[in-house]
Design an enzyme around this catalytic site. Structure first.
Site, short mmCIF file in Angstrom:
data_model
loop_
_atom_site.label_atom_id
_atom_site.label_comp_id
_atom_site.label_asym_id
_atom_site.label_seq_id
_atom_site.Cartn_x
_atom_site.Cartn_y
_atom_site.Cartn_z
N HIS A 29 4.07 -2.34 -3.27
CA HIS A 29 3.86 -1.60 -2.23
C HIS A 29 4.59 -0.63 -1.88
CE1 HIS A 29 -0.23 -3.77 -1.32
NE2 HIS A 29 0.52 -5.02 -1.53
N ASP A 31 5.10 2.18 -4.43
CA ASP A 31 4.72 3.07 -5.13
C ASP A 31 3.75 4.21 -4.43
OD1 ASP A 31 2.13 1.68 -5.23
OD2 ASP A 31 1.91 1.92 -7.46
N GLY A 113 -8.64 -9.85 -11.32
CA GLY A 113 -8.39 -10.24 -10.04
C GLY A 113 -7.26 -10.92 -9.84
N LEU A 116 -2.60 -8.44 -12.02
CA LEU A 116 -1.88 -8.21 -13.28
C LEU A 116 -2.41 -6.79 -13.92
CD1 LEU A 116 -1.66 -11.70 -14.78
CD2 LEU A 116 0.03 -10.23 -13.41
N SER A 118 -5.64 -5.43 -14.63
CA SER A 118 -6.50 -5.35 -15.77
C SER A 118 -7.34 -3.90 -15.88
CB SER A 118 -7.55 -6.58 -15.42
OG SER A 118 -8.19 -6.40 -14.34
N GLU A 151 -8.95 5.70 -11.30
CA GLU A 151 -9.03 4.28 -10.47
C GLU A 151 -9.29 4.68 -8.84
OE1 GLU A 151 -7.45 0.93 -11.50
OE2 GLU A 151 -8.35 0.33 -9.66
N ASP A 163 1.06 0.81 -11.79
CA ASP A 163 0.16 0.17 -12.86
C ASP A 163 -0.18 0.79 -14.13
OD1 ASP A 163 0.29 -1.70 -10.65
OD2 ASP A 163 -1.87 -1.36 -10.24
C1 GLA Z 1 -1.71 -2.55 -6.83
C2 GLA Z 1 -1.70 -0.78 -6.95
C3 GLA Z 1 -0.50 -0.36 -7.32
C4 GLA Z 1 0.45 -1.09 -6.29
C5 GLA Z 1 0.41 -2.53 -6.19
C6 GLA Z 1 1.29 -3.10 -4.84
O1 GLA Z 1 -1.36 -3.13 -8.09
O2 GLA Z 1 -2.76 -0.40 -7.97
O3 GLA Z 1 -0.48 0.85 -7.19
O4 GLA Z 1 0.52 -0.16 -5.21
O5 GLA Z 1 -0.97 -2.84 -5.92
O6 GLA Z 1 2.72 -3.05 -5.16
#
Ligand code: GLA
Length: 355
Positions: A29, A31, A113, A116, A118, A151, A163
């Site tokens: 949390h 980014d 879910g 990771l 996906s 996204e 991600d």
């Molecule tokens: C999800 C979001 C990321 C990041 C994480 C938490 O994976 O897609 O951008 O904020 O939660 O670190």
């Protein structure tokens, strides 16, 4: 038996691409607060095959989900997995590339879910296949940025860039140390004598339905009240005292988490790295409040093992997986042992890494 591209569409694919899921070791949390992250690719990948469509529609198939979608290239966003495919195609088309209707088959080993990524693996794999088939001039950072937009605009998750950068630029053998404000990055080795263990808690979550977007709003509100562009600009948790209590807790997680990533990226040993992971979990549980009982139980079981340097929930929270840094060579054995203890408590988890 899943059908091949040829069986589904009657032609061979003209481009094939893949992208991995990721596990985040530290920097959760952070980014979307312009902060620092430390993800690593996992062995599980998503694969996309592509060819030109014989008609004026895009045709999408996800054999592992048993879903097929036929979709107007310029039309409403379809539901489910097709939203990501349609989103990536639309963004590339809007960017000026001439992309005729396509056939796409996707299959994924990245669990959905589980925290990771996906969805990022899917977006990046689609964009890579498009890049290959249509010779698009897109570098890996541009791919990540487009994937993030897909996204946000087509899946409704107001996510950061971690991600998609990980799916596009990380590998399984390094941690990707990324400054999400500047996108400056470095590949770093894992601490010596350690390896990763990733366990799925068996409790799934959907980001768009979770408190994710709400947490993001809280962080933005805290930054606004503090008069900074983003919480990244707060270096000292002492500066948060002026905030209302709940926002101060959210911000404290982000500020201390950034400090943990920066320390880890300097190259600490496995023991200290593990400690930082344990602190991160506590902060996510108590200050950011994105953990759930099953994740706390799994983390507690992991942290109780001698050969575990540290453990925490990974990804957004609210369900999903845990990551642990463990003594090299011990991952599988420890994973199975901890999953047995987890089962004794009435929970069903799975070992995801090592494979
Ligand atoms: C999800 C979001 C990321 C990041 C994480 C938490 O994976 O897609 O951008 O904020 O939660 O670190």
């Amino acid at each position: 038996m899943p059908r091949s591209f040829l069986e589904l569409f009657g032609v061979e694919p003209k481009a094939v691409a893949q992208a991995p899921g990721r596990v985040n070791l530290l920097g959760e949390h952070t980014d979307y607060n312009d902060g620092f992250v430390l993800p690593c690719a996992i062995p599980q990948k998503t694969r996309v095959e592509m060819a030109l469509s014989p008609d004026r529609l895009d045709h999408f198939a996800a054999e592992d989900l048993g879903q097929r979608v036929d979709c107007e290239p310029v039309g409403p966003t379809p539901p489910g997995f097709a939203a990501y495919l349609h989103g990536c195609l639309t963004l590339v088309r809007q960017g000026g590339a001439v992309i005729p209707p396509v056939l796409m088959r996707v299959d994924s080993q990245v669990p959905m879910g589980s925290g990771l990524s996906s969805s990022a693996a899917l977006e990046v794999a689609v964009l890579r296949a498009l890049r290959e088939l249509f010779h698009l001039d897109l570098d890996d950072v541009r791919v990540a940025r487009l994937a993030q937009r897909a996204e946000i605009e087509y899946a409704g998750v107001n996510c950061g860039i971690m991600d998609q950068m990980a799916a596009s630029l990380a590998d399984e053998h390094h941690m990707l140390f990324l400054d999400t404000r500047t996108l400056e990055r470095r590949l770093l080795p894992l601490p010596e004598g350690a390896e990763l263990l990733v366990l799925d808690s068996g409790v799934p979550r959907r980001l768009e339905e979770s408190g994710y977007n709400e947490r993001r709003r809280e962080c933005e509100e805290a930054a606004r009240l503090l008069g900074v562009a983003a919480l990244r600009d707060v270096g000292d948790p002492g500066e948060l005292a002026a905030l209302p209590e709940e926002l101060a807790k959210r911000a404290r997680h982000v500020v201390t988490e950034n400090l943990r990533v920066l320390e880890a990226a300097q190259g600490v040993d496995a023991r200290r790295f593990g400690e930082l992971m344990n602190f991160s979990h506590r902060s996510l549980r108590d200050d950011f409040e994105v953990s759930i009982p099953a994740l706390n139980l799994m983390v507690q079981l992991l942290q109780g093992e001698e050969e575990v340097f540290g453990a925490r929930l990974t990804g957004a929270g609210f369900g999903g997986a845990c990551v642990a840094l463990v003594r090299e060579g011990w991952g599988t054995q420890l994973g199975e042992w901890v999953l047995d203890r987890y089962r004794e408590k009435g929970q069903l988890g799975t070992l995801l890494v090592p494979r």
